[in-house]
Design a protein around this motif. Sequence first.
Motif, PDB file in Angstrom:
ATOM      1  N   ARG A   1       0.821  -1.214   0.000  1.00  0.00           N
ATOM      2  CA  ARG A   1       0.000   0.000   0.000  1.00  0.00           C
ATOM      3  C   ARG A   1       0.851   1.258   0.000  1.00  0.00           C
ATOM      4  O   ARG A   1       0.438   2.295  -0.519  1.00  0.00           O
ATOM      5  CB  ARG A   1      -0.913   0.010   1.233  1.00  0.00           C
ATOM      6  CG  ARG A   1      -1.981  -1.070   1.232  1.00  0.00           C
ATOM      7  CD  ARG A   1      -3.047  -0.797   2.284  1.00  0.00           C
ATOM      8  NE  ARG A   1      -2.482  -0.652   3.619  1.00  0.00           N
ATOM      9  CZ  ARG A   1      -2.258  -1.672   4.437  1.00  0.00           C
ATOM     10  NH1 ARG A   1      -2.521  -2.914   4.045  1.00  0.00           N
ATOM     11  NH2 ARG A   1      -1.769  -1.485   5.661  1.00  0.00           N
ATOM     12  N   TYR A   2       2.022   1.194   0.641  1.00  0.00           N
ATOM     13  CA  TYR A   2       2.917   2.345   0.715  1.00  0.00           C
ATOM     14  C   TYR A   2       4.297   1.945   0.206  1.00  0.00           C
ATOM     15  O   TYR A   2       4.618   0.763   0.081  1.00  0.00           O
ATOM     16  CB  TYR A   2       3.068   2.850   2.164  1.00  0.00           C
ATOM     17  CG  TYR A   2       1.839   2.782   3.022  1.00  0.00           C
ATOM     18  CD1 TYR A   2       0.601   3.258   2.574  1.00  0.00           C
ATOM     19  CD2 TYR A   2       1.900   2.234   4.316  1.00  0.00           C
ATOM     20  CE1 TYR A   2      -0.526   3.179   3.381  1.00  0.00           C
ATOM     21  CE2 TYR A   2       0.782   2.162   5.124  1.00  0.00           C
ATOM     22  CZ  TYR A   2      -0.427   2.633   4.656  1.00  0.00           C
ATOM     23  OH  TYR A   2      -1.537   2.564   5.453  1.00  0.00           O
ATOM     24  N   ALA A   3       5.103   2.964  -0.078  1.00  0.00           N
ATOM     25  CA  ALA A   3       6.503   2.744  -0.428  1.00  0.00           C
ATOM     26  C   ALA A   3       7.355   3.588   0.509  1.00  0.00           C
ATOM     27  O   ALA A   3       7.481   4.793   0.323  1.00  0.00           O
ATOM     28  CB  ALA A   3       6.758   3.137  -1.880  1.00  0.00           C
ATOM     29  N   VAL A   4       7.913   2.956   1.523  1.00  0.00           N
ATOM     30  CA  VAL A   4       8.680   3.655   2.552  1.00  0.00           C
ATOM     31  C   VAL A   4      10.038   2.985   2.700  1.00  0.00           C
ATOM     32  O   VAL A   4      10.120   1.790   2.963  1.00  0.00           O
ATOM     33  CB  VAL A   4       7.933   3.630   3.900  1.00  0.00           C
ATOM     34  CG1 VAL A   4       8.785   4.233   5.005  1.00  0.00           C
ATOM     35  CG2 VAL A   4       6.606   4.382   3.784  1.00  0.00           C
ATOM     36  N   GLN A   5      11.111   3.762   2.527  1.00  0.00           N
ATOM     37  CA  GLN A   5      12.453   3.189   2.653  1.00  0.00           C
ATOM     38  C   GLN A   5      12.890   3.055   4.107  1.00  0.00           C
ATOM     39  O   GLN A   5      13.562   2.099   4.475  1.00  0.00           O
ATOM     40  CB  GLN A   5      13.453   4.062   1.883  1.00  0.00           C
ATOM     41  CG  GLN A   5      13.240   4.055   0.387  1.00  0.00           C
ATOM     42  CD  GLN A   5      14.291   4.864  -0.350  1.00  0.00           C
ATOM     43  OE1 GLN A   5      15.228   5.376   0.260  1.00  0.00           O
ATOM     44  NE2 GLN A   5      14.130   4.981  -1.651  1.00  0.00           N
ATOM     45  N   ASP A   6      12.521   4.022   4.942  1.00  0.00           N
ATOM     46  CA  ASP A   6      12.880   3.990   6.354  1.00  0.00           C
ATOM     47  C   ASP A   6      11.659   4.423   7.156  1.00  0.00           C
ATOM     48  O   ASP A   6      11.290   5.606   7.160  1.00  0.00           O
ATOM     49  CB  ASP A   6      14.059   4.919   6.632  1.00  0.00           C
ATOM     50  CG  ASP A   6      14.614   4.767   8.043  1.00  0.00           C
ATOM     51  OD1 ASP A   6      13.822   4.860   8.993  1.00  0.00           O
ATOM     52  OD2 ASP A   6      15.839   4.559   8.190  1.00  0.00           O
ATOM     53  N   ALA A   7      11.018   3.461   7.816  1.00  0.00           N
ATOM     54  CA  ALA A   7       9.755   3.744   8.494  1.00  0.00           C
ATOM     55  C   ALA A   7       9.905   4.769   9.607  1.00  0.00           C
ATOM     56  O   ALA A   7       9.030   5.612   9.803  1.00  0.00           O
ATOM     57  CB  ALA A   7       9.169   2.446   9.057  1.00  0.00           C
ATOM     58  N   MET A   8      11.010   4.729  10.360  1.00  0.00           N
ATOM     59  CA  MET A   8      11.156   5.648  11.479  1.00  0.00           C
ATOM     60  C   MET A   8      11.417   7.073  11.006  1.00  0.00           C
ATOM     61  O   MET A   8      10.871   8.028  11.561  1.00  0.00           O
ATOM     62  CB  MET A   8      12.275   5.183  12.414  1.00  0.00           C
ATOM     63  CG  MET A   8      12.356   6.005  13.704  1.00  0.00           C
ATOM     64  SD  MET A   8      10.760   6.178  14.572  1.00  0.00           S
ATOM     65  CE  MET A   8      10.498   4.481  15.117  1.00  0.00           C
ATOM     66  N   VAL A   9      12.238   7.229   9.984  1.00  0.00           N
ATOM     67  CA  VAL A   9      12.483   8.569   9.446  1.00  0.00           C
ATOM     68  C   VAL A   9      11.183   9.147   8.888  1.00  0.00           C
ATOM     69  O   VAL A   9      10.843  10.321   9.123  1.00  0.00           O
ATOM     70  CB  VAL A   9      13.570   8.536   8.358  1.00  0.00           C
ATOM     71  CG1 VAL A   9      13.645   9.882   7.627  1.00  0.00           C
ATOM     72  CG2 VAL A   9      14.927   8.202   8.972  1.00  0.00           C
ATOM     73  N   THR A  10      10.449   8.337   8.147  1.00  0.00           N
ATOM     74  CA  THR A  10       9.179   8.793   7.586  1.00  0.00           C
ATOM     75  C   THR A  10       8.182   9.120   8.687  1.00  0.00           C
ATOM     76  O   THR A  10       7.446  10.109   8.608  1.00  0.00           O
ATOM     77  CB  THR A  10       8.589   7.710   6.658  1.00  0.00           C
ATOM     78  OG1 THR A  10       9.558   7.362   5.668  1.00  0.00           O
ATOM     79  CG2 THR A  10       7.328   8.210   5.971  1.00  0.00           C
ATOM     80  N   THR A  11       8.174   8.317   9.734  1.00  0.00           N
ATOM     81  CA  THR A  11       7.298   8.566  10.878  1.00  0.00           C
ATOM     82  C   THR A  11       7.565   9.930  11.498  1.00  0.00           C
ATOM     83  O   THR A  11       6.640  10.717  11.735  1.00  0.00           O
ATOM     84  CB  THR A  11       7.503   7.474  11.948  1.00  0.00           C
ATOM     85  OG1 THR A  11       6.934   6.249  11.477  1.00  0.00           O
ATOM     86  CG2 THR A  11       6.848   7.850  13.267  1.00  0.00           C
ATOM     87  N   ARG A  12       8.826  10.216  11.732  1.00  0.00           N
ATOM     88  CA  ARG A  12       9.159  11.494  12.379  1.00  0.00           C
ATOM     89  C   ARG A  12       8.855  12.677  11.472  1.00  0.00           C
ATOM     90  O   ARG A  12       8.447  13.741  11.954  1.00  0.00           O
ATOM     91  CB  ARG A  12      10.623  11.472  12.808  1.00  0.00           C
ATOM     92  CG  ARG A  12      10.857  10.508  13.966  1.00  0.00           C
ATOM     93  CD  ARG A  12      12.300  10.295  14.308  1.00  0.00           C
ATOM     94  NE  ARG A  12      12.436   9.355  15.420  1.00  0.00           N
ATOM     95  CZ  ARG A  12      13.564   8.784  15.786  1.00  0.00           C
ATOM     96  NH1 ARG A  12      14.694   9.049  15.133  1.00  0.00           N
ATOM     97  NH2 ARG A  12      13.600   7.946  16.808  1.00  0.00           N
TER      98      ARG A  12
END
Length: 223
Positions: free
Chosen positions: A154-165
């Motif tokens: 559903r998503y394309a995220v390379q680094d979940a924590m960086v994207t979260t912040r």
Amino acid sequence: MSDAAVQTQIRGPVRAKGQETAARVREAALKRFAAAGYAAVSMREIAADVGVRPGALYNHFPTKQDILKDLMLSHMAELHAAWVDSGEPAAMDPLEHFVRFHIRYHLERADEVFISYMELRNLEPANFDLVEAERRRYEAVLAGILEDGTAAGRYAVQDAMVTTRAIIAMLTGIPAWFRDGGRLSRPDIEELYLDLVRKAVAPETGSPGTGTRSREQSPREIG
């Protein structure tokens, strides 16, 4: 009536009054810190707002630092509890649920949000660690949503924590500038920011479930 029973009857109202005073101290400090900043506020000013002598504050909070820590930890505890109680609508994408929840919750608590982010620098190291641990616990909620969504395509995220912040910083900034009665309503803000978040994590066509984005072909390559 026994002495123990009498003491129990006495302690009940005393404890209730103490809790009421502590709540008034928190409310007064919240307003003062948000308006003038933690460093510029004195315990004497807080006591004056509550209507008690400065010495009475120390029965509830030994130092001004204890008030700040209490405000921040209470904010995070209430945020966690509200998230748990919000449930998860069956027909709604988890990321949309989180974004809408975060915006709505924080727009109702502009002072708490301001203090929780702007006054982190004024926490003593041990207190900073306590508050930071609670912040990380909340961030883990969104990181988990992003990781699960990326695995499902559903998503394309390379680094979940960086994207979260990045997402939380963007959403939490809304109360600093948004005012009711302006050009945009709260529902408008929700939709605009939800669109921004969706675009930030959306996989491009041709890369389902990989967590990476495919390179778009140029017209020459297509021809």
